[in-house]
Design an enzyme around this catalytic site. Structure first.
Site, PDB file in Angstrom:
ATOM      1  N   CYS A   1       0.864  -1.174   0.000  1.00 40.35           N
ATOM      2  CA  CYS A   1       0.000   0.000   0.000  1.00 40.35           C
ATOM      3  C   CYS A   1       0.907   1.232   0.000  1.00 40.35           C
ATOM      4  O   CYS A   1       2.127   1.100  -0.125  1.00 40.35           O
ATOM      5  CB  CYS A   1      -0.999   0.004   1.156  1.00 40.35           C
TER       6      CYS A   1
ATOM      7  N   CYS B   1      -4.469  -0.837  -2.209  1.00 44.28           N
ATOM      8  CA  CYS B   1      -5.059   0.491  -2.369  1.00 44.28           C
ATOM      9  C   CYS B   1      -4.866   0.932  -3.813  1.00 44.28           C
ATOM     10  O   CYS B   1      -3.956   0.475  -4.500  1.00 44.28           O
ATOM     11  CB  CYS B   1      -4.477   1.500  -1.386  1.00 44.28           C
TER      12      CYS B   1
ATOM     13  N   CYS C   1       2.634   1.317  -8.399  1.00 47.77           N
ATOM     14  CA  CYS C   1       3.454   0.188  -7.970  1.00 47.77           C
ATOM     15  C   CYS C   1       4.585  -0.063  -8.970  1.00 47.77           C
ATOM     16  O   CYS C   1       4.356  -0.116 -10.179  1.00 47.77           O
ATOM     17  CB  CYS C   1       2.596  -1.063  -7.840  1.00 47.77           C
TER      18      CYS C   1
END
Length: 140
Positions: free
Chosen positions: A11, A83, A90
């Site tokens: 996250c 999230c 990412c």
């Protein structure tokens, strides 16, 4: 002896949702999975995360906020973002076999009294709990 599959939960800050997912997967399938969590911009483990997990009987002694960068060269069976922001930002984990997205609201963004904020952490913990149990069942 069979080697455990490796799971990484990500996250944004590694202060709440990914920590909850880590603790819950360890609870339900720690015998099958080696679990860790990390954040894109690691902060400090939120005390309300600790309280919500401990209320559910989960150990938090081993949890600590950490970043994704040191993990980029590691091998994971699953990289799971928890999230939307982490999903969008990412980094690529070139040695990950599967990538999944489980978007949950950020309980740390909750406002109000401490009890109202804790209620948000409990609600997200319970949502993650359901998702983890469903995921484990789908892998059986």
């Amino acid at each position: 002896m069979t080697r455990k599959q490796r799971v990484l939960f990500i996250c944004t800050g590694n202060t709440a949702r990914s920590q909850m997912a880590q603790a819950l997967l360890e609870k339900y399938a720690g015998d099958k999975y080696e679990v860790t969590s990390a954040g894109l911009e690691p902060g400090t483990l939120n005390p309300l995360t600790v309280q919500a997990l401990e209320e559910a009987g989960l150990s938090t002694d081993h949890l600590e906020a950490k970043g994704t960068t040191p993990l980029l060269k590691e091998h994971f069976n699953y990289v799971i973002t928890v999230c939307d922001r982490a999903e969008q930002n990412c980094p690529i984990f070139p040695h990950a076999l599967y990538r999944e997205s489980w978007p949950f609201e950020d309980p740390a963004a909750a406002t109000g009294t401490e009890e109202e904020r804790l209620a948000a952490f409990r609600r997200v913990r319970d949502q993650i709990d359901e998702q983890v149990q469903s995921w484990v069942a789908s892998k059986a």
